[in-house]
Enzyme design. Structure first.
Site, PDB file in Angstrom:
ATOM      1  N   ASP A   1      54.836  29.669  30.258  1.00  0.00           N
ATOM      2  CA  ASP A   1      54.342  30.830  30.996  1.00  0.00           C
ATOM      3  C   ASP A   1      53.035  30.471  31.697  1.00  0.00           C
ATOM      4  O   ASP A   1      51.959  30.463  31.085  1.00  0.00           O
ATOM      5  CB  ASP A   1      54.142  32.004  30.038  1.00  0.00           C
ATOM      6  CG  ASP A   1      53.912  33.321  30.768  1.00  0.00           C
ATOM      7  OD1 ASP A   1      53.693  33.295  31.994  1.00  0.00           O
ATOM      8  OD2 ASP A   1      53.964  34.379  30.109  1.00  0.00           O
TER       9      ASP A   1
ATOM     10  N   SER B   1      50.899  31.260  35.335  1.00  0.00           N
ATOM     11  CA  SER B   1      50.824  32.170  36.472  1.00  0.00           C
ATOM     12  C   SER B   1      50.944  31.442  37.805  1.00  0.00           C
ATOM     13  O   SER B   1      50.414  30.336  37.996  1.00  0.00           O
ATOM     14  CB  SER B   1      49.495  32.934  36.432  1.00  0.00           C
ATOM     15  OG  SER B   1      49.324  33.688  37.619  1.00  0.00           O
ATOM     16  N   ALA B   2      51.613  32.108  38.750  1.00  0.00           N
ATOM     17  CA  ALA B   2      51.708  31.591  40.116  1.00  0.00           C
ATOM     18  C   ALA B   2      50.355  31.586  40.817  1.00  0.00           C
ATOM     19  O   ALA B   2      50.190  30.934  41.856  1.00  0.00           O
ATOM     20  CB  ALA B   2      52.698  32.438  40.921  1.00  0.00           C
ATOM     21  N   ASP B   3      49.369  32.296  40.262  1.00  0.00           N
ATOM     22  CA  ASP B   3      48.029  32.316  40.858  1.00  0.00           C
ATOM     23  C   ASP B   3      47.463  30.901  41.002  1.00  0.00           C
ATOM     24  O   ASP B   3      46.756  30.602  41.967  1.00  0.00           O
ATOM     25  CB  ASP B   3      47.066  33.148  40.006  1.00  0.00           C
ATOM     26  CG  ASP B   3      47.438  34.617  39.934  1.00  0.00           C
ATOM     27  OD1 ASP B   3      48.359  35.039  40.652  1.00  0.00           O
ATOM     28  OD2 ASP B   3      46.798  35.341  39.141  1.00  0.00           O
TER      29      ASP B   3
ATOM     30  N   LYS C   1      55.357  44.882  40.862  1.00  0.00           N
ATOM     31  CA  LYS C   1      54.197  44.006  40.753  1.00  0.00           C
ATOM     32  C   LYS C   1      54.540  42.718  41.489  1.00  0.00           C
ATOM     33  O   LYS C   1      55.385  41.944  41.040  1.00  0.00           O
ATOM     34  CB  LYS C   1      53.877  43.744  39.277  1.00  0.00           C
ATOM     35  CG  LYS C   1      52.597  42.981  39.027  1.00  0.00           C
ATOM     36  CD  LYS C   1      52.371  42.849  37.523  1.00  0.00           C
ATOM     37  CE  LYS C   1      51.097  42.076  37.223  1.00  0.00           C
ATOM     38  NZ  LYS C   1      50.895  41.890  35.766  1.00  0.00           N
TER      39      LYS C   1
ATOM     40  N   LYS D   1      41.521  35.414  32.899  1.00  0.00           N
ATOM     41  CA  LYS D   1      41.535  36.459  31.882  1.00  0.00           C
ATOM     42  C   LYS D   1      41.408  35.836  30.492  1.00  0.00           C
ATOM     43  O   LYS D   1      42.014  34.809  30.195  1.00  0.00           O
ATOM     44  CB  LYS D   1      42.815  37.284  31.990  1.00  0.00           C
ATOM     45  CG  LYS D   1      42.909  38.099  33.280  1.00  0.00           C
ATOM     46  CD  LYS D   1      44.148  38.960  33.283  1.00  0.00           C
ATOM     47  CE  LYS D   1      44.186  39.863  34.521  1.00  0.00           C
ATOM     48  NZ  LYS D   1      44.530  39.124  35.739  1.00  0.00           N
TER      49      LYS D   1
ATOM     50  N   VAL E   1      47.122  38.502  42.410  1.00  0.00           N
ATOM     51  CA  VAL E   1      46.233  37.529  43.048  1.00  0.00           C
ATOM     52  C   VAL E   1      47.000  36.670  44.044  1.00  0.00           C
ATOM     53  O   VAL E   1      46.589  36.509  45.200  1.00  0.00           O
ATOM     54  CB  VAL E   1      45.542  36.652  41.980  1.00  0.00           C
ATOM     55  CG1 VAL E   1      44.844  35.457  42.628  1.00  0.00           C
ATOM     56  CG2 VAL E   1      44.522  37.475  41.189  1.00  0.00           C
TER      57      VAL E   1
ATOM     58  N   GLU F   1      43.060  43.222  45.824  1.00  0.00           N
ATOM     59  CA  GLU F   1      44.434  43.394  45.363  1.00  0.00           C
ATOM     60  C   GLU F   1      44.696  44.859  45.039  1.00  0.00           C
ATOM     61  O   GLU F   1      43.774  45.672  44.950  1.00  0.00           O
ATOM     62  CB  GLU F   1      44.692  42.527  44.132  1.00  0.00           C
ATOM     63  CG  GLU F   1      43.877  42.938  42.920  1.00  0.00           C
ATOM     64  CD  GLU F   1      44.352  42.240  41.647  1.00  0.00           C
ATOM     65  OE1 GLU F   1      45.322  42.745  41.051  1.00  0.00           O
ATOM     66  OE2 GLU F   1      43.752  41.224  41.259  1.00  0.00           O
TER      67      GLU F   1
END
Length: 301
Positions: free
Chosen positions: A137, A139-141, A85, A158, A105, A24
């Site tokens: 919230d 993440s789209a990951d 981003k 993380k 990611v 990335e």
């Protein structure tokens, strides 16, 4: 049809059938200051080459999707300000409008798949943020892992995230989460999150075989490889957790939200640990690059 722009090194690897590892670009633009960002990116690429594979750092520059960056492109990107981003939601708009953006990611997985690259090494994935019950919230990951067939090598999610909830979402979406060489789930800066990993494999060849088998079974999505940070670089969980809690409290007080949350928290942790978190981050990314190369070499086409 979107045309991908391959660097000479990546184009040659594709022509000769050499193993490729995607990388990335947000680590370059949003992870650390110049020139350390470029130095780290070059070190990660060097680790992959030394292990026998070819690095393919992915980014969007002036609306062009680049798979592999030249020395000049990497240097320029490292000094560019106000870089977008990019995740799944932003990628197409950035390309269509001729913008410049660094891939997260999710976006890196999308482009890697388009380029036929099946292995991607990163630091840590996004996931379910703490306090998700009120913010939603997530993440789209996680959704990307459920639908895009790329093996993602990370040091777990993380540590600033809600790791139990992240694992639940991955399980619900059928994503294999594989710890490497241990039964505990790693937590980015720490070798253990205090949770047992859903799956365990010990070698790059075993991980590659699992990806090939998943593909042969017609199962959608990729797999998350949770590679623990090297022992000599880790920050133990009982040391880092109070620092994270304080950073989270400050973010809430200041009303930080959305895409700004993760960089805000990482910056606060960096200052609170007097730079130890960044040193650990670099060590784990290099470690993941080495494993990513081993997996790519063992992966069939």
């Amino acid at each position: 049809m979107i045309e991908l722009q391959f660097s000479p090194e990546v184009a040659n690897a594709r022509a000769t059938g050499s193993p490729l590892v995607a990388l990335e670009s947000t680590i370059i633009t949003h992870g650390m200051p110049y020139p350390q960002n470029v130095e780290t990116a070059r070190a990660v690429e060097a680790e992959i080459r030394a292990a026998g594979a070819v690095p393919a750092t992915i980014a969007v520059i002036d609306g062009q999707i680049l798979v592999g960056l030249t020395e000049d492109q990497l240097e320029a990107l490292g000094q560019t300000t106000d870089v977008a981003k990019l995740s799944r939601a932003d990628l197409a708009v950035c390309v269509a409008s001729g913008g410049t953006g660094a891939t997260t990611v999710a976006a890196t997985m999308i482009v890697a798949h388009l380029a036929g690259i099946r292995v991607f090494a990163t630091g840590g994935i996004g996931g379910v943020h703490r306090g998700w019950e009120t913010s939603l919230d997530i993440s789209a990951d996680l959704l990307e892992l459920a639908q895009t067939p790329v093996t993602v090598v990370a040091a777990g999610a993380k540590a600033i995230l809600d790791i139990p909830a992240t694992l639940e979402v991955l399980e619900t979406n059928g994503v294999p989460v594989i710890a490497v060489g241990q039964d505990d789930m790693p937590a980015f800066w720490s070798r253990s999150s205090g949770l047992r990993a859903p799956l365990r494999l010990d070698t790059g060849a075993e991980i590659a075989r699992a990806a090939d088998t998943r593909l042969a079974l017609g199962l959608p999505g990729g797999q998350l490889v949770a590679n623990p940070i090297p022992e000599d670089a880790e920050i133990p969980r009982d040391v880092i957790e109070p620092v994270i809690a304080e950073a989270l409290s400050l973010a809430q007080t200041q009303g930080v939200s959305g895409k700004d949350v993760t960089p805000f928290l990482l910056d606060r942790v960096f200052h609170a640990t007097e730079g130890a978190s960044l040193a650990a981050n670099i060590a784990l990314v290099l470690n993941n690059a080495r494993l990513g190369a081993a997996i790519a070499i063992a992966t069939t086409t």
